[in-house]
Design a protein around this motif. Structure first.
Motif, PDB file in Angstrom:
ATOM      1  N   VAL A 169      15.654  59.409  48.503  1.00 39.52           N
ATOM      2  CA  VAL A 169      16.294  58.155  48.875  1.00 39.52           C
ATOM      3  C   VAL A 169      15.767  57.093  47.919  1.00 39.52           C
ATOM      4  CG1 VAL A 169      16.608  56.406  50.664  1.00 39.52           C
ATOM      5  CG2 VAL A 169      16.491  58.822  51.296  1.00 39.52           C
ATOM      6  N   THR A 170      16.694  56.441  47.206  1.00 37.13           N
ATOM      7  CA  THR A 170      16.337  55.409  46.237  1.00 37.13           C
ATOM      8  C   THR A 170      16.949  54.086  46.674  1.00 37.13           C
ATOM      9  OG1 THR A 170      16.287  57.035  44.447  1.00 37.13           O
ATOM     10  CG2 THR A 170      16.508  54.731  43.804  1.00 37.13           C
ATOM     11  N   ASN A 171      16.151  53.022  46.623  1.00 41.99           N
ATOM     12  CA  ASN A 171      16.652  51.685  46.925  1.00 41.99           C
ATOM     13  C   ASN A 171      16.680  50.882  45.636  1.00 41.99           C
ATOM     14  OD1 ASN A 171      16.039  48.643  47.903  1.00 41.99           O
ATOM     15  ND2 ASN A 171      17.295  49.763  49.363  1.00 41.99           N
ATOM     16  N   LEU A 172      17.840  50.296  45.330  1.00 39.62           N
ATOM     17  CA  LEU A 172      18.033  49.505  44.118  1.00 39.62           C
ATOM     18  C   LEU A 172      18.396  48.084  44.509  1.00 39.62           C
ATOM     19  CD1 LEU A 172      20.379  52.096  42.399  1.00 39.62           C
ATOM     20  CD2 LEU A 172      17.987  51.726  41.823  1.00 39.62           C
ATOM     21  N   GLN A 173      17.905  47.117  43.756  1.00 42.30           N
ATOM     22  CA  GLN A 173      18.249  45.721  43.999  1.00 42.30           C
ATOM     23  C   GLN A 173      18.560  45.088  42.656  1.00 42.30           C
ATOM     24  OE1 GLN A 173      16.683  42.453  43.414  1.00 42.30           O
ATOM     25  NE2 GLN A 173      18.392  41.608  44.565  1.00 42.30           N
ATOM     26  N   PHE A 174      19.732  44.435  42.574  1.00 39.97           N
ATOM     27  CA  PHE A 174      20.145  43.791  41.329  1.00 39.97           C
ATOM     28  C   PHE A 174      21.201  42.736  41.648  1.00 39.97           C
ATOM     29  CE2 PHE A 174      22.323  47.850  41.890  1.00 39.97           C
ATOM     30  CZ  PHE A 174      23.645  47.450  41.966  1.00 39.97           C
ATOM     31  N   TYR A 175      21.568  41.959  40.633  1.00 33.46           N
ATOM     32  CA  TYR A 175      22.575  40.909  40.778  1.00 33.46           C
ATOM     33  C   TYR A 175      23.782  41.220  39.902  1.00 33.46           C
ATOM     34  CZ  TYR A 175      19.203  38.231  43.383  1.00 33.46           C
ATOM     35  OH  TYR A 175      18.313  37.826  44.350  1.00 33.46           O
ATOM     36  N   PHE A 176      24.945  41.037  40.473  1.00 34.33           N
ATOM     37  CA  PHE A 176      26.254  41.312  39.878  1.00 34.33           C
ATOM     38  C   PHE A 176      26.836  39.955  39.497  1.00 34.33           C
ATOM     39  CE2 PHE A 176      30.782  41.521  40.859  1.00 34.33           C
ATOM     40  CZ  PHE A 176      31.205  42.800  40.626  1.00 34.33           C
ATOM     41  N   HIS A 177      27.160  39.753  38.211  1.00 36.16           N
ATOM     42  CA  HIS A 177      27.679  38.469  37.726  1.00 36.16           C
ATOM     43  C   HIS A 177      29.160  38.638  37.377  1.00 36.16           C
ATOM     44  CE1 HIS A 177      23.620  36.692  37.217  1.00 36.16           C
ATOM     45  NE2 HIS A 177      23.286  37.968  37.108  1.00 36.16           N
ATOM     46  N   ASP A 178      30.041  38.106  38.221  1.00 35.73           N
ATOM     47  CA  ASP A 178      31.483  38.223  38.032  1.00 35.73           C
ATOM     48  C   ASP A 178      32.008  36.879  37.538  1.00 35.73           C
ATOM     49  OD1 ASP A 178      33.874  39.863  38.317  1.00 35.73           O
ATOM     50  OD2 ASP A 178      34.430  38.556  39.971  1.00 35.73           O
ATOM     51  N   THR A 179      32.447  36.832  36.285  1.00 38.68           N
ATOM     52  CA  THR A 179      32.913  35.582  35.680  1.00 38.68           C
ATOM     53  C   THR A 179      34.366  35.745  35.251  1.00 38.68           C
ATOM     54  OG1 THR A 179      30.685  35.203  34.842  1.00 38.68           O
ATOM     55  CG2 THR A 179      32.445  33.881  33.878  1.00 38.68           C
ATOM     56  N   ILE A 180      35.249  34.916  35.842  1.00 37.65           N
ATOM     57  CA  ILE A 180      36.665  34.994  35.477  1.00 37.65           C
ATOM     58  C   ILE A 180      37.156  33.728  34.785  1.00 37.65           C
ATOM     59  CG2 ILE A 180      37.221  36.673  37.272  1.00 37.65           C
ATOM     60  CD1 ILE A 180      38.347  34.448  38.971  1.00 37.65           C
ATOM     61  N   SER A 181      36.342  32.643  34.810  1.00 32.29           N
ATOM     62  CA  SER A 181      36.839  31.353  34.328  1.00 32.29           C
ATOM     63  C   SER A 181      36.407  30.975  32.915  1.00 32.29           C
ATOM     64  CB  SER A 181      36.401  30.244  35.287  1.00 32.29           C
ATOM     65  OG  SER A 181      34.999  30.053  35.198  1.00 32.29           O
ATOM     66  N   SER A 182      35.539  31.713  32.286  1.00 29.41           N
ATOM     67  CA  SER A 182      35.043  31.291  30.967  1.00 29.41           C
ATOM     68  C   SER A 182      35.966  31.773  29.849  1.00 29.41           C
ATOM     69  CB  SER A 182      33.629  31.840  30.747  1.00 29.41           C
ATOM     70  OG  SER A 182      33.684  33.208  30.414  1.00 29.41           O
ATOM     71  N   GLU A 183      35.649  31.354  28.626  1.00 27.78           N
ATOM     72  CA  GLU A 183      36.398  31.824  27.456  1.00 27.78           C
ATOM     73  C   GLU A 183      36.102  33.292  27.173  1.00 27.78           C
ATOM     74  OE1 GLU A 183      36.039  29.351  24.028  1.00 27.78           O
ATOM     75  OE2 GLU A 183      36.512  27.539  25.154  1.00 27.78           O
ATOM     76  N   ASN A 184      34.982  33.777  27.698  1.00 27.51           N
ATOM     77  CA  ASN A 184      34.589  35.179  27.532  1.00 27.51           C
ATOM     78  C   ASN A 184      34.345  35.773  28.927  1.00 27.51           C
ATOM     79  OD1 ASN A 184      33.809  37.592  26.373  1.00 27.51           O
ATOM     80  ND2 ASN A 184      31.706  36.912  26.042  1.00 27.51           N
ATOM     81  N   PRO A 185      35.419  35.990  29.705  1.00 26.01           N
ATOM     82  CA  PRO A 185      35.245  36.452  31.089  1.00 26.01           C
ATOM     83  C   PRO A 185      34.746  37.892  31.151  1.00 26.01           C
ATOM     84  CG  PRO A 185      37.557  36.492  30.500  1.00 26.01           C
ATOM     85  CD  PRO A 185      36.830  35.869  29.337  1.00 26.01           C
ATOM     86  N   SER A 186      34.068  38.216  32.260  1.00 26.07           N
ATOM     87  CA  SER A 186      33.643  39.601  32.484  1.00 26.07           C
ATOM     88  C   SER A 186      34.630  40.338  33.392  1.00 26.07           C
ATOM     89  CB  SER A 186      32.237  39.636  33.084  1.00 26.07           C
ATOM     90  OG  SER A 186      32.229  38.989  34.343  1.00 26.07           O
ATOM     91  N   ALA A 187      35.595  39.605  33.962  1.00 30.94           N
ATOM     92  CA  ALA A 187      36.660  40.205  34.771  1.00 30.94           C
ATOM     93  C   ALA A 187      37.963  39.480  34.451  1.00 30.94           C
ATOM     94  CB  ALA A 187      36.346  40.094  36.258  1.00 30.94           C
ATOM     95  N   ILE A 188      39.026  40.259  34.285  1.00 31.49           N
ATOM     96  CA  ILE A 188      40.324  39.658  33.954  1.00 31.49           C
ATOM     97  C   ILE A 188      41.403  40.219  34.868  1.00 31.49           C
ATOM     98  CG2 ILE A 188      39.781  39.186  31.536  1.00 31.49           C
ATOM     99  CD1 ILE A 188      41.403  41.715  30.819  1.00 31.49           C
ATOM    100  N   LYS A 189      42.399  39.362  35.160  1.00 30.51           N
ATOM    101  CA  LYS A 189      43.532  39.790  35.977  1.00 30.51           C
ATOM    102  C   LYS A 189      44.440  40.659  35.108  1.00 30.51           C
ATOM    103  CE  LYS A 189      45.321  36.760  38.734  1.00 30.51           C
ATOM    104  NZ  LYS A 189      46.120  35.616  39.232  1.00 30.51           N
ATOM    105  N   VAL A 190      44.737  41.865  35.588  1.00 29.51           N
ATOM    106  CA  VAL A 190      45.601  42.781  34.838  1.00 29.51           C
ATOM    107  C   VAL A 190      46.970  42.959  35.490  1.00 29.51           C
ATOM    108  CG1 VAL A 190      43.707  44.007  33.717  1.00 29.51           C
ATOM    109  CG2 VAL A 190      44.551  44.815  35.936  1.00 29.51           C
TER     110      VAL A 190
END
Length: 193
Positions: A49-70
């Motif tokens: 059993v492994t426990n992981l903790q991290f932060y997910f950065h979802d950016t749709i509004s910048s000039e270089n988005p990490s998520a885009i509407k397809v």
């Protein structure tokens, strides 16, 4: 370290089948029981059993988005929940909520707005790790994300590398959100593998 499929699925001359997690650890071993044809005994390694903790950065509004509407439905723009919108993501996963903190991997996949009356996303995302002992391993999340709930639970449905045949759950809690749809989400993931 990639594992050759021939090593992962190695059939022995005596009729037993071994599936290997890596070159040293048999994951499942089927053995013949005596002379009874068709009856098999399954031995498994002890699960981790492994426990992981991290932060997910979802950016749709910048000039270089990490998520885009397809894709989107005809009425998506009029919907308060953006019902029918489908986005493709390649979001960074970091150690802390600071976007400049250590990069642990990427969240790659799709999510869509599936709720007419609530901001409910359907997520099909792989958390692909690029740092430390989990480098090259991934876990896949599939399920509903009620984005406005304080804490959301989503299922881990599989994994690769060290997380081969994983199962578990991810707890997601929004750390930061803006009116443009950008978000930083704290993830606490428990994986059985």
């Amino acid at each position: 370290m990639p594992v050759d499929l021939m090593e992962k699925f190695n059939t022995h001359m005596d009729g037993s089948l071994a599936i290997f997690l890596d070159r040293r650890i048999p994951f499942l071993v089927y053995k013949e029981l005596g002379d009874r044809v068709g009856q098999r005994h399954i031995e498994t390694k002890q699960e981790t059993v492994t426990n992981l903790q991290f932060y997910f950065h979802d950016t749709i509004s910048s000039e270089n988005p990490s998520a885009i509407k397809v894709a989107q439905a005809a009425g998506t723009e009029k919907s308060p929940t953006h019902f029918g919108a489908l986005l493709m993501a390649d979001d960074p996963l970091t150690k802390t909520s600071d976007p400049n903190s250590k990069l642990l991997g990427r969240a790659q996949g799709v999510y869509g707005s599936a709720g007419k009356d609530e901001l409910a996303l359907v997520m099909a995302i792989s958390f692909c790790f690029t740092d430390g002992m989990y480098n090259g391993s991934s876990i896949s999340i599939l399920g509903k994300n009620s984005a406005m709930s304080p804490v959301r639970e989503m299922q881990v449905v599989c994994g690769t590398g060290l997380f081969w045949l994983a199962r578990g759950y991810a707890l997601a809690k929004t750390h930061w959100f803006n009116e443009l749809g950008d978000a930083i989400v704290d993830h606490n993931v428990t994986v059985v593998h």
